[in-house]
Motif scaffolding. Structure first.
Motif, PDB file in Angstrom:
ATOM      1  N   LYS A 104      20.332 -21.205  20.824  1.00  0.00           N
ATOM      2  CA  LYS A 104      19.820 -21.003  19.471  1.00  0.00           C
ATOM      3  C   LYS A 104      20.553 -21.895  18.461  1.00  0.00           C
ATOM      4  O   LYS A 104      20.071 -22.099  17.343  1.00  0.00           O
ATOM      5  CB  LYS A 104      19.956 -19.537  19.056  1.00  0.00           C
ATOM      6  N   ILE A 105      21.707 -22.422  18.871  1.00  0.00           N
ATOM      7  CA  ILE A 105      22.502 -23.272  17.979  1.00  0.00           C
ATOM      8  C   ILE A 105      22.365 -24.740  18.348  1.00  0.00           C
ATOM      9  O   ILE A 105      22.163 -25.595  17.491  1.00  0.00           O
ATOM     10  CB  ILE A 105      23.991 -22.866  18.015  1.00  0.00           C
ATOM     11  N   PHE A 106      22.456 -25.039  19.668  1.00  0.00           N
ATOM     12  CA  PHE A 106      22.510 -26.429  20.113  1.00  0.00           C
ATOM     13  C   PHE A 106      21.278 -26.822  20.929  1.00  0.00           C
ATOM     14  O   PHE A 106      20.857 -26.086  21.824  1.00  0.00           O
ATOM     15  CB  PHE A 106      23.762 -26.668  20.960  1.00  0.00           C
ATOM     16  N   LEU A 107      20.743 -28.005  20.633  1.00  0.00           N
ATOM     17  CA  LEU A 107      19.605 -28.535  21.381  1.00  0.00           C
ATOM     18  C   LEU A 107      20.050 -29.220  22.667  1.00  0.00           C
ATOM     19  O   LEU A 107      19.448 -29.045  23.724  1.00  0.00           O
ATOM     20  CB  LEU A 107      18.847 -29.551  20.520  1.00  0.00           C
ATOM     21  N   GLN A 108      21.114 -30.020  22.563  1.00  0.00           N
ATOM     22  CA  GLN A 108      21.566 -30.824  23.689  1.00  0.00           C
ATOM     23  C   GLN A 108      22.913 -31.460  23.344  1.00  0.00           C
ATOM     24  O   GLN A 108      23.393 -31.338  22.218  1.00  0.00           O
ATOM     25  CB  GLN A 108      20.560 -31.940  23.984  1.00  0.00           C
ATOM     26  N   LYS A 109      23.497 -32.141  24.328  1.00  0.00           N
ATOM     27  CA  LYS A 109      24.671 -32.955  24.043  1.00  0.00           C
ATOM     28  C   LYS A 109      24.290 -34.420  24.205  1.00  0.00           C
ATOM     29  O   LYS A 109      23.477 -34.776  25.051  1.00  0.00           O
ATOM     30  CB  LYS A 109      25.850 -32.593  24.953  1.00  0.00           C
ATOM     31  N   ASN A 110      24.870 -35.255  23.360  1.00  0.00           N
ATOM     32  CA  ASN A 110      24.609 -36.695  23.392  1.00  0.00           C
ATOM     33  C   ASN A 110      25.899 -37.459  23.643  1.00  0.00           C
ATOM     34  O   ASN A 110      26.997 -36.915  23.477  1.00  0.00           O
ATOM     35  CB  ASN A 110      24.031 -37.176  22.044  1.00  0.00           C
ATOM     36  N   GLY A 111      25.779 -38.730  23.996  1.00  0.00           N
ATOM     37  CA  GLY A 111      26.948 -39.594  24.071  1.00  0.00           C
ATOM     38  C   GLY A 111      27.445 -39.819  25.476  1.00  0.00           C
ATOM     39  O   GLY A 111      26.745 -39.576  26.465  1.00  0.00           O
TER      40      GLY A 111
END
Length: 397
Positions: free
Chosen positions: A318-325
């Motif tokens: 509910k807070i984070f869509l995904q991680k990038n990088g």
């Protein structure tokens, strides 16, 4: 009492001041400790109070700090050799004081190349949407973020912006001399470019005898796991720029290039660039980090860091869509950008330092030598910060 009344209000500072650090931990004026997932915006590659760096600074300061580039500087020559060897590129180095200066040097080099290498001069440089290349007039214009261009015009001509690499390829014309590219956008959202698209771009540029300039100011110096992230992409750019992590807090920048005969005496220069102190420290930083990478600890800790970030994506959808990088340059993408400031501030309260990127990304740039114990403690504190969000509190209750 205001303590910064004589300082221009250019920074929206968090209400905290640090007085000392050790490894990847900082201490404020009240002796409270903070796990550092920011490292001075990717600068403090060895964390704080590294004994070998302290010794190097003291030793060099007792000899000579600065003489200028009018004379030979042996630590600079050694440093250039090491940087070239670690890059695996056949290049030479120009030393300056920052990432913006390194990119400014790259722009000037490209402009001169465009004037001497073709019958009709070429000058145009293409950059990618949301890139960030510096705050000088030229590098600010090279930065493909229109909101950063207000108030400072007129700018030098010759910079155009593409939405992505494929569009950049379509924009190449008879006046184009180079494409300047961050392989992972730093300020612009921790977005990683597609390897095959970058390779396609490189091939087309080489066919046209145009330049690929890779801005590794934030991605370089082992932040990806390798010395340069471009090494993962399997490319051979004509120009690479470096800065941030090279001397773990001492100002330094480097523009390296395989165009060894373009600049002539007096075309460019720097009073402070590559002086005895900065390059002596850089030599020691590179020695330490090369040994650290060879030990396997860097890859091991990056893997652990990855798993911690993935935990937050999976546990808090509910807070984070995904991680990038990539590597130690990563971001957690927020579903709601309104949470960005709250999470950064809650994290500060809980004793962990994180950064912003773009409008909705929590950015993580820890010291390269951060330990697994420090990573674990930092993410425990970060989770405590997440639990302070009001709607998460309600779910728990």
């Amino acid at each position: 009492m205001k303590t910064d009344e004589y300082i221009l209000p250019l920074y929206n500072r968090l209400d905290i001041a640090f007085i000392k650090g050790k490894k990847s931990i900082l201490y404020d004026e009240n002796r409270k400790d903070y796990i550092d997932f920011a490292s001075g915006v990717g600068v403090n590659s060895l964390g704080y109070a590294n004994k070998k760096i302290v010794k190097t600074i003291k030793k060099q300061a007792k000899k000579v700090v600065h003489t200028s580039n009018i004379y030979h500087i042996r630590p600079q020559e050694k440093c250039a050799k090491k940087i070239v060897e670690l890059s695996n590129y056949d290049m030479q180095c120009f030393f300056c004081n920052s990432g913006a200066e390194a990119n400014e040097s790259a722009i000037k080099l490209a402009r001169k190349y465009g004037n001497i290498a073709f019958n009709t001069p070429k000058y145009k440089i293409i950059t990618i949407k949301n890139s960030f290349h510096g705050r000088t007039i030229a590098t600010l214009k090279a930065t493909a973020q229109e909101d950063k261009h207000k108030y400072f015009a007129p700018y030098p001509d010759g910079f155009i912006y593409a939405n992505d690499i494929n569009e950049a390829i379509s924009m190449i014309d008879d006046t184009t001399v180079a494409v300047m590219l961050e392989l992972v956008l730093g300020e612009g959202g921790i977005f990683m470019q597609d390897i095959f698209e970058v390779q396609k771009l490189e091939k087309i540029l080489k066919e046209k005898k145009l330049l690929l300039i890779i801005d590794e100011v934030q991605t370089g110096v082992y932040r990806s796991g390798n010395f340069l992230i471009s090494q993962y992409f399997g490319i051979k750019p004509e120009v690479v720029t470096l800065a941030k992590g090279l001397a773990s807090g001492i100002p330094i920048g480097v523009m390296m290039t395989n165009l060894k005969n373009v600049f002539s005496f007096g075309d460019h220069g720097s009073t402070f660039g590559g002086n005895h102190l900065s390059t002596a420290v850089c030599n020691k930083v590179l020695e330490i980090l090369e040994e650290y990478q060879n030990s396997g600890k860097l890859d091991e800790n990056i893997s652990y860091f990855n798993s911690c970030l993935q935990y937050f994506v999976e546990k808090y959808p509910k807070i984070f869509l995904q991680k990038n990088g990539f590597g130690f340059m990563q971001g957690l993408v927020l579903k709601d950008e309104k949470n960005l400031n709250d999470i950064v501030n809650f994290a500060l309260e809980k004793g962990v330092l994180v950064l912003k990127s773009g409008k909705n990304i929590i950015r993580f740039l820890p010291p390269i030598i951060i330990s697994k114990k420090e990573i674990k403690e930092g993410f425990q504190r970060f989770e405590d910060a997440i639990l302070n969000l009001s709607y998460i509190k309600k779910e728990i209750i």
